[in-house]
Design a protein around this motif. Structure first.
Motif, mmCIF file in Angstrom:
data_model
loop_
_atom_site.group_PDB
_atom_site.id
_atom_site.type_symbol
_atom_site.label_atom_id
_atom_site.label_comp_id
_atom_site.label_asym_id
_atom_site.label_seq_id
_atom_site.Cartn_x
_atom_site.Cartn_y
_atom_site.Cartn_z
ATOM 1 N N UNK A 172 0.832 -1.195 0.000
ATOM 2 C CA UNK A 172 0.000 0.000 0.000
ATOM 3 C C UNK A 172 0.865 1.241 0.000
ATOM 4 N N UNK A 173 0.689 2.083 0.987
ATOM 5 C CA UNK A 173 1.471 3.317 1.043
ATOM 6 C C UNK A 173 0.830 4.404 0.214
ATOM 7 N N UNK A 174 1.241 5.655 0.434
ATOM 8 C CA UNK A 174 0.576 6.785 -0.215
ATOM 9 C C UNK A 174 0.719 6.821 -1.722
ATOM 10 N N UNK A 175 1.724 6.177 -2.280
ATOM 11 C CA UNK A 175 1.896 6.200 -3.734
ATOM 12 C C UNK A 175 1.296 4.977 -4.411
ATOM 13 N N UNK A 176 1.594 3.789 -3.915
ATOM 14 C CA UNK A 176 1.128 2.579 -4.582
ATOM 15 C C UNK A 176 -0.392 2.414 -4.496
ATOM 16 N N UNK A 177 -1.011 2.924 -3.457
ATOM 17 C CA UNK A 177 -2.453 2.720 -3.305
ATOM 18 C C UNK A 177 -3.265 3.598 -4.248
ATOM 19 N N UNK A 178 -2.691 4.706 -4.690
ATOM 20 C CA UNK A 178 -3.386 5.633 -5.592
ATOM 21 C C UNK A 178 -2.713 5.536 -6.956
ATOM 22 N N UNK A 179 -3.286 4.727 -7.838
ATOM 23 C CA UNK A 179 -2.568 4.382 -9.066
ATOM 24 C C UNK A 179 -3.562 3.925 -10.122
ATOM 25 N N UNK A 180 -3.330 4.367 -11.368
ATOM 26 C CA UNK A 180 -4.173 3.974 -12.492
ATOM 27 C C UNK A 180 -3.439 3.073 -13.484
ATOM 28 N N UNK A 181 -2.117 3.027 -13.426
ATOM 29 C CA UNK A 181 -1.357 2.226 -14.382
ATOM 30 C C UNK A 181 -1.408 0.740 -14.025
ATOM 31 N N UNK A 182 -1.409 -0.087 -15.053
ATOM 32 C CA UNK A 182 -1.364 -1.534 -14.859
ATOM 33 C C UNK A 182 0.070 -2.014 -14.698
ATOM 34 N N UNK A 183 0.286 -3.102 -13.975
ATOM 35 C CA UNK A 183 1.636 -3.662 -13.877
ATOM 36 C C UNK A 183 2.034 -4.386 -15.162
ATOM 37 N N UNK A 184 3.324 -4.384 -15.458
ATOM 38 C CA UNK A 184 3.876 -5.163 -16.570
ATOM 39 C C UNK A 184 4.886 -6.158 -16.010
ATOM 40 N N UNK A 185 4.995 -7.301 -16.652
ATOM 41 C CA UNK A 185 5.939 -8.336 -16.219
ATOM 42 C C UNK A 185 6.932 -8.590 -17.340
ATOM 43 N N UNK A 186 8.223 -8.570 -16.987
ATOM 44 C CA UNK A 186 9.278 -8.787 -17.968
ATOM 45 C C UNK A 186 10.432 -9.489 -17.274
ATOM 46 N N UNK A 187 10.870 -10.606 -17.838
ATOM 47 C CA UNK A 187 12.011 -11.347 -17.287
ATOM 48 C C UNK A 187 11.829 -11.674 -15.805
ATOM 49 N N UNK A 188 10.604 -12.002 -15.431
ATOM 50 C CA UNK A 188 10.327 -12.444 -14.069
ATOM 51 C C UNK A 188 10.134 -11.344 -13.052
ATOM 52 N N UNK A 189 10.240 -10.070 -13.464
ATOM 53 C CA UNK A 189 10.030 -8.957 -12.544
ATOM 54 C C UNK A 189 8.754 -8.200 -12.898
ATOM 55 N N UNK A 190 8.157 -7.593 -11.886
ATOM 56 C CA UNK A 190 6.932 -6.810 -12.030
ATOM 57 C C UNK A 190 7.324 -5.329 -12.040
ATOM 58 N N UNK A 191 6.935 -4.610 -13.084
ATOM 59 C CA UNK A 191 7.251 -3.193 -13.205
ATOM 60 C C UNK A 191 5.974 -2.373 -13.058
ATOM 61 N N UNK A 192 6.043 -1.339 -12.202
ATOM 62 C CA UNK A 192 4.870 -0.528 -11.893
ATOM 63 C C UNK A 192 5.258 0.946 -11.890
ATOM 64 N N UNK A 193 4.405 1.781 -12.500
ATOM 65 C CA UNK A 193 4.513 3.236 -12.376
ATOM 66 C C UNK A 193 3.357 3.702 -11.514
ATOM 67 N N UNK A 194 3.663 4.481 -10.490
ATOM 68 C CA UNK A 194 2.624 4.901 -9.558
ATOM 69 C C UNK A 194 2.903 6.316 -9.076
ATOM 70 N N UNK A 195 1.966 7.225 -9.412
ATOM 71 C CA UNK A 195 2.097 8.618 -9.036
ATOM 72 C C UNK A 195 3.409 9.176 -9.598
ATOM 73 N N UNK A 196 4.433 9.398 -8.784
ATOM 74 C CA UNK A 196 5.720 9.903 -9.281
ATOM 75 C C UNK A 196 6.843 8.878 -9.147
ATOM 76 N N UNK A 197 6.508 7.629 -8.868
ATOM 77 C CA UNK A 197 7.534 6.623 -8.595
ATOM 78 C C UNK A 197 7.484 5.471 -9.590
ATOM 79 N N UNK A 198 8.656 4.864 -9.783
ATOM 80 C CA UNK A 198 8.791 3.646 -10.575
ATOM 81 C C UNK A 198 9.257 2.525 -9.660
ATOM 82 N N UNK A 199 8.719 1.323 -9.891
ATOM 83 C CA UNK A 199 9.026 0.175 -9.053
ATOM 84 C C UNK A 199 9.397 -1.016 -9.924
ATOM 85 N N UNK A 200 10.303 -1.837 -9.402
ATOM 86 C CA UNK A 200 10.537 -3.180 -9.924
ATOM 87 C C UNK A 200 10.463 -4.129 -8.733
ATOM 88 N N UNK A 201 9.580 -5.139 -8.834
ATOM 89 C CA UNK A 201 9.360 -6.091 -7.750
ATOM 90 C C UNK A 201 9.551 -7.496 -8.270
#
Length: 299
Positions: A172-201
């Motif tokens: 959750x958190x203030x950025x990940x919980x407020x998000x309209x972009x869908x996650x993408x998966x590439x080479x076994x990692x999950x990529x997310x854009x949320x508000x002003x942040x980029x994530x790889x999980x």
């Protein structure tokens, strides 16, 4: 006669499939097939309500979910309904989460209606009992290994075991919980854009990379991930590409002012790209809310 909203076209069997919305309930909600070579309409299958997100194709069938939570399995050859199943989603917000399929299993629904269904006949393998809907979402689901990645607006990102339906993690958190972009998966990692942040999980929900970008990324675009780039639409700037390995900004392709407003908390300053960019050779094809389709050099 209906409009298309968030239901990106898919291509299979020499056909292009998409779906329409009809907020006036005037009988204009359909899943539709066109000849990919000529554009001729081949068939249309009515749905009880609007379809407002990702549809999928597998093994001769097209799958869609309307905003009442009814899932449709449609014969791709003739547009006849093979089966339907209505999931336990709330009336408000309307069901808008996009579908995902792997092999013989379709994942559909949201909140406590989120389910794994047999693609052949709609038999339910499991139903989520661990988290509920909140407000409406524009986000499509994704599969990373044995993890189903789904979203609840104002609640966060969820990882669910695809075999058991048990919740594995929640971010959750203030950025990940407020998000309209869908996650993408590439080479076994999950990529997310949320508000002003980029994530790889990773599929276990562990952060591999996180960076604050100072750019408003709050469109509904699903990121395009390549060997080197993280390319995503924004609400104010057009299309942006970041280095996939450290999230440094590589380039920006600005668009014109939006002629209609879909990104949250934007108005006259909106230059939104809600559509997912598509790689075509060494170029990126994308549409924007200024009504223009563009081809940009990926480099």
């Amino acid at each position: 006669g209906g409009n298309i909203f968030m239901a990106s076209p898919i291509v299979a069997q020499g056909k292009v499939f998409t779906a329409t919305m009809d907020n006036n309930l005037a009988g204009l909600s359909y899943v539709v097939a066109f000849d990919a070579a000529t554009g001729a309409k081949l068939w249309s299958c009515p749905t009880a309500n609007s379809v407002k997100n990702t549809i999928v194709y597998s093994s001769g069938k097209v799958f869609a979910m309307d905003t009442e939570g009814t899932v449709y399995a449609i014969d791709a050859d003739n547009g006849q309904v093979v089966w339907t199943k209505t999931l336990e989603v709330g009336i408000l917000p309307a069901a808008g989460a996009g579908l995902v399929i792997r092999g013989d299993t379709l994942y559909a629904g949201e909140g406590k209606g989120l389910s794994a269904l047999a693609a052949a006949d709609g038999t339910r393998y499991w139903k989520n009992e661990e988290f509920a809907q909140n407000t409406g979402t524009t986000v499509s689901m994704a599969l990373a290994g044995n993890t189903l990645v789904s979203s609840v607006q104002w609640s966060g990102l969820y990882g669910t075991d695809i075999k058991t339906g048990k919740l594995l993690w929640h971010i959750g958190g203030p950025d990940m919980r407020y998000r309209d972009t869908s996650p993408s998966v590439y080479d076994g990692l999950i990529y997310v854009a949320s508000n002003r942040k980029l994530y790889a999980l990773n599929p276990q929900g562990d952060f591999r990379l996180l960076r604050h970008t100072n750019h408003v990324l709050q469109g509904a675009s699903c990121p395009l991930i390549t060997d080197d780039l993280f390319i995503v639409g924004t609400s104010l700037t057009g299309l942006m590409a970041f280095d996939k390995h450290n999230f440094d900004l590589k380039w920006t392709c600005e668009t014109g002012p939006a002629i209609f407003y879909t990104a949250p908390y934007t108005w006259k300053n909106a230059r939104t790209v809600d559509a997912a960019p598509v790689q075509v050779g060494s170029s990126i094809l994308f549409g924007a809310s200024d009504g223009v389709l563009r081809l940009a050099d990926v480099a």
